[in-house]
Structure formats: C-alpha cells, structure tokens
Motif scaffolding. Structure first.
Motif, PDB file in Angstrom:
ATOM      1  N   ALA A  80       0.336  -1.234  -0.311  1.00 30.58           N
ATOM      2  CA  ALA A  80      -0.076  -0.038   0.151  1.00 30.58           C
ATOM      3  C   ALA A  80       0.870   1.204   0.317  1.00 30.58           C
ATOM      4  O   ALA A  80       0.007   2.354  -1.057  1.00 30.58           O
ATOM      5  CB  ALA A  80      -0.806   0.028   1.290  1.00 30.58           C
ATOM      6  N   ALA A  81       2.014   1.265   0.695  1.00 29.09           N
ATOM      7  CA  ALA A  81       2.742   2.504   1.209  1.00 29.09           C
ATOM      8  C   ALA A  81       3.356   2.405  -1.206  1.00 29.09           C
ATOM      9  O   ALA A  81       3.495   3.729  -0.946  1.00 29.09           O
ATOM     10  CB  ALA A  81       3.509   2.178   2.277  1.00 29.09           C
ATOM     11  N   ASP A 111       2.732   1.642  -3.779  1.00 33.28           N
ATOM     12  CA  ASP A 111       0.933   2.498  -3.881  1.00 33.28           C
ATOM     13  C   ASP A 111       0.778   4.101  -3.589  1.00 33.28           C
ATOM     14  O   ASP A 111       0.734   5.007  -5.206  1.00 33.28           O
ATOM     15  CB  ASP A 111       0.003   1.561  -3.689  1.00 33.28           C
ATOM     16  CG  ASP A 111      -0.250   0.508  -4.757  1.00 33.28           C
ATOM     17  OD1 ASP A 111       0.489   0.236  -5.146  1.00 33.28           O
ATOM     18  OD2 ASP A 111      -0.766  -0.439  -4.153  1.00 33.28           O
ATOM     19  N   ILE A 112       1.116   3.766  -2.189  1.00 31.31           N
ATOM     20  CA  ILE A 112       1.136   5.415  -2.246  1.00 31.31           C
ATOM     21  C   ILE A 112       1.934   6.308  -2.801  1.00 31.31           C
ATOM     22  O   ILE A 112       1.647   7.878  -3.655  1.00 31.31           O
ATOM     23  CB  ILE A 112       1.023   6.027  -0.314  1.00 31.31           C
ATOM     24  CG1 ILE A 112      -0.448   5.159  -0.006  1.00 31.31           C
ATOM     25  CG2 ILE A 112       1.305   7.710  -0.893  1.00 31.31           C
ATOM     26  CD1 ILE A 112      -0.342   5.530   1.196  1.00 31.31           C
ATOM     27  N   ASN A 166       1.635   9.602  -6.335  1.00 28.14           N
ATOM     28  CA  ASN A 166       2.272  10.427  -5.502  1.00 28.14           C
ATOM     29  C   ASN A 166       2.646  11.280  -6.467  1.00 28.14           C
ATOM     30  O   ASN A 166       2.705  12.538  -6.859  1.00 28.14           O
ATOM     31  CB  ASN A 166       2.339  10.840  -3.919  1.00 28.14           C
ATOM     32  CG  ASN A 166       2.941  12.111  -3.808  1.00 28.14           C
ATOM     33  OD1 ASN A 166       2.521  12.694  -3.604  1.00 28.14           O
ATOM     34  ND2 ASN A 166       4.295  11.823  -2.824  1.00 28.14           N
ATOM     35  N   GLU A 183       6.063  16.066   0.239  1.00 28.64           N
ATOM     36  CA  GLU A 183       5.692  15.821   2.188  1.00 28.64           C
ATOM     37  C   GLU A 183       5.673  14.385   2.484  1.00 28.64           C
ATOM     38  O   GLU A 183       6.314  13.650   3.443  1.00 28.64           O
ATOM     39  CB  GLU A 183       4.755  16.769   2.885  1.00 28.64           C
ATOM     40  CG  GLU A 183       5.323  17.750   4.129  1.00 28.64           C
ATOM     41  CD  GLU A 183       4.090  18.540   4.084  1.00 28.64           C
ATOM     42  OE1 GLU A 183       4.108  19.047   5.483  1.00 28.64           O
ATOM     43  OE2 GLU A 183       3.733  18.946   3.347  1.00 28.64           O
ATOM     44  N   ILE A 184       4.167  14.141   1.415  1.00 23.05           N
ATOM     45  CA  ILE A 184       4.209  13.100   1.360  1.00 23.05           C
ATOM     46  C   ILE A 184       5.260  11.108   0.810  1.00 23.05           C
ATOM     47  O   ILE A 184       4.257  11.027   1.634  1.00 23.05           O
ATOM     48  CB  ILE A 184       2.915  12.375   0.134  1.00 23.05           C
ATOM     49  CG1 ILE A 184       1.474  12.918   0.692  1.00 23.05           C
ATOM     50  CG2 ILE A 184       2.584  10.577  -0.105  1.00 23.05           C
ATOM     51  CD1 ILE A 184       0.183  13.331   0.066  1.00 23.05           C
ATOM     52  N   LYS A 210       6.971  11.376   3.919  1.00 19.32           N
ATOM     53  CA  LYS A 210       6.163   9.890   4.746  1.00 19.32           C
ATOM     54  C   LYS A 210       6.316   8.621   4.600  1.00 19.32           C
ATOM     55  O   LYS A 210       6.801   7.624   5.182  1.00 19.32           O
ATOM     56  CB  LYS A 210       4.862  10.461   5.074  1.00 19.32           C
ATOM     57  CG  LYS A 210       5.100  11.947   6.144  1.00 19.32           C
ATOM     58  CD  LYS A 210       5.313  11.923   6.849  1.00 19.32           C
ATOM     59  CE  LYS A 210       5.519  13.258   7.958  1.00 19.32           C
ATOM     60  NZ  LYS A 210       6.179  13.433   9.024  1.00 19.32           N
ATOM     61  N   VAL A 211       5.756   8.055   2.922  1.00 13.59           N
ATOM     62  CA  VAL A 211       5.660   7.110   2.724  1.00 13.59           C
ATOM     63  C   VAL A 211       7.221   7.196   2.754  1.00 13.59           C
ATOM     64  O   VAL A 211       7.210   5.120   3.259  1.00 13.59           O
ATOM     65  CB  VAL A 211       5.827   7.155   1.035  1.00 13.59           C
ATOM     66  CG1 VAL A 211       6.038   5.647   0.719  1.00 13.59           C
ATOM     67  CG2 VAL A 211       4.034   7.209   1.256  1.00 13.59           C
ATOM     68  N   GLU A 233       9.401   7.094   5.104  1.00 18.92           N
ATOM     69  CA  GLU A 233       9.760   6.581   6.454  1.00 18.92           C
ATOM     70  C   GLU A 233       8.740   5.461   6.929  1.00 18.92           C
ATOM     71  O   GLU A 233       9.551   4.626   7.698  1.00 18.92           O
ATOM     72  CB  GLU A 233       8.959   7.417   7.395  1.00 18.92           C
ATOM     73  CG  GLU A 233       9.696   7.667   8.849  1.00 18.92           C
ATOM     74  CD  GLU A 233       8.303   8.940   9.356  1.00 18.92           C
ATOM     75  OE1 GLU A 233       8.586   9.670   8.706  1.00 18.92           O
ATOM     76  OE2 GLU A 233       8.242   8.671  10.747  1.00 18.92           O
ATOM     77  N   ILE A 234       7.193   5.123   5.821  1.00 22.72           N
ATOM     78  CA  ILE A 234       6.897   3.895   6.011  1.00 22.72           C
ATOM     79  C   ILE A 234       7.976   2.842   6.436  1.00 22.72           C
ATOM     80  O   ILE A 234       8.167   1.976   6.439  1.00 22.72           O
ATOM     81  CB  ILE A 234       5.344   4.071   6.026  1.00 22.72           C
ATOM     82  CG1 ILE A 234       4.192   4.723   6.751  1.00 22.72           C
ATOM     83  CG2 ILE A 234       4.878   2.316   5.554  1.00 22.72           C
ATOM     84  CD1 ILE A 234       3.357   5.294   5.944  1.00 22.72           C
ATOM     85  N   ARG A 293      10.742   2.167   8.237  1.00 19.90           N
ATOM     86  CA  ARG A 293       9.689   1.512   9.231  1.00 19.90           C
ATOM     87  C   ARG A 293       9.706  -0.369   9.467  1.00 19.90           C
ATOM     88  O   ARG A 293      10.339  -0.764  10.152  1.00 19.90           O
ATOM     89  CB  ARG A 293       9.093   2.078   9.821  1.00 19.90           C
ATOM     90  CG  ARG A 293       9.147   3.148  10.834  1.00 19.90           C
ATOM     91  CD  ARG A 293      10.054   2.506  12.294  1.00 19.90           C
ATOM     92  NE  ARG A 293      10.844   4.180  11.927  1.00 19.90           N
ATOM     93  CZ  ARG A 293      12.024   4.739  11.495  1.00 19.90           C
ATOM     94  NH1 ARG A 293      12.411   3.877  10.992  1.00 19.90           N
ATOM     95  NH2 ARG A 293      12.244   5.870  11.907  1.00 19.90           N
TER      96      ARG A 293
END
Lengths: 121, 121
Positions: free
Chosen positions: A88-89, A91-92, A96, A104-105, A108-109, A111-112, A115
């Motif tokens: 899913a990440a 895909d985002i 994007n 910014e997005i 964050k992606v 970062e996910i 992790r």
C-alpha cells in the motif's frame, strides 16, 4: 499425523529450539524433508515406533508452548500484514509521483518503508 | 538486581507464563509493583533469601528462554515500529486531505491503518 499441518510447522519455527536434538531432527525430516517414519527409523537404526513417539512428543511440546505463551498467535501473522502495508505504501508513492509530486507525502511514505525494513530485518 | 531492567521486564511479558506461580508472583511484586525483598518475604512468611532465590531463578529462566528462542529480539521492537508507521500514515492522510483530496491515496492510507489494527489486536 502427516499432511504437513501448516500451524505445526510454524510453531516449529517459533519454538523448535526448545525440543531435544532428536525431536528436532525427526520432526524436521518428517515434516520439512518429507521422509517417512520408516525411512527415518532405518537411517537412525531405531524402530518406526520410536521415531513416531519422538515426533508426537515434539508436537506436544510445541502445542504446549503455544498454549502457554501464545507468541505465534500474537506475532505469526505479522509478516503477511507488513507485506500488505508495504504494498500500500508503494502504491501511495506511485500515485503521488504520477499526480501530485508532494515531497512531504513522499518523505512520509519513505519513512513507512524504512520502518518496515527495521522491523523485518 | 533492582533498578527495573527494562529488557528483563519485557522478557517477563513474553515468557512469564513459563515461570512457576511463585516465581511469577515474586518477580511481579518485586519489579512491577516495586515491593522490596523484605516486604515480599514478610507477606509470604518466608525468608528474604528465599524470595531472592526465586526471583534470581525466574531471571535465569527468562534469559535462558530468550537465549534459545530469541523471540523478544525478533518481535519485541514491533510495537514501537508500528506506532511510527501509524503516525506517518495519519500524517499522509492529513496532508492529502488538506492539499490534494486524492481518494486513491486516502483509500491506501486507510488500508495501512486497518492492517496495523489487525496486527496489534
């Protein structure tokens, strides 16, 4: 007992270190290497019944540990869940990049994804 | 032995069910409830040394289990990692809502949040 019971094989991955060397070896040969009880017995120079008893004891130990600790129930499904999250990440990130180019997005992606790597390493 | 050793208390959460009732009780009173050895001894009507021995045995059992199984090392940090992922996902959702209103991205973020819930429940 054959027909590779998936949960039992997963429990072996979690708790196999708690078995005796023999239990671990026989369980592995029987369920993972798919040898028959007779083949293992012949290789080891013991009775088929002896091999069978050791494997049944191993199964009892594994099931008993899970009954007490419940760590497979709690953590066993995490791998699959993290794969879904990772997909899913990604895909985002693609959506994007193709449409909005939000830095910014994208940060964050990333970062996910980082992790998830930390967890699964 | 005091000064609440974080890892030991985490190992207690993982493997505490493998301790005897007394070991579990004393460990819990000493480390989680912060009673002194003398206080526990008085309440139980046994010697301070007896309490101390039980707690040391409990620590040995917990450390021994982790040495063999390594499940805390493998899964202990997951909670923190998932919190980070969840926070990043919420951020993406907010940034998207405030700037782009992409339904596709919002769906993917909700999928990530759902998966995290599945894992942590």
């Amino acid at each position: 007992m054959k027909e590779k019971p998936i949960e039992l094989v997963m429990l072996f991955d979690f708790y196999g270190a708690m078995l005796t060397d023999k239990q671990r070896e026989f369980f592995d040969l029987y369920y993972n290497e798919d040898l028959s009880l007779s083949e293992i017995a012949e290789n080891e120079g013991i009775t088929r019944q002896g091999v069978r008893d050791a494997i049944l004891r191993a199964e009892n130990v594994l099931n008993g540990l899970e009954e007490k600790l419940g760590l497979y129930k709690k953590y066993g499904a995490i791998g699959k869940g993290l794969e879904d999250i990772s997909r899913a990440a990604q895909d985002i990130r693609r959506i994007n990049a193709e449409n909005y180019f939000s830095r910014e997005i994208d940060d964050k992606v990333r970062e996910i994804i980082e992790r998830i790597k930390d967890i699964t390493e």
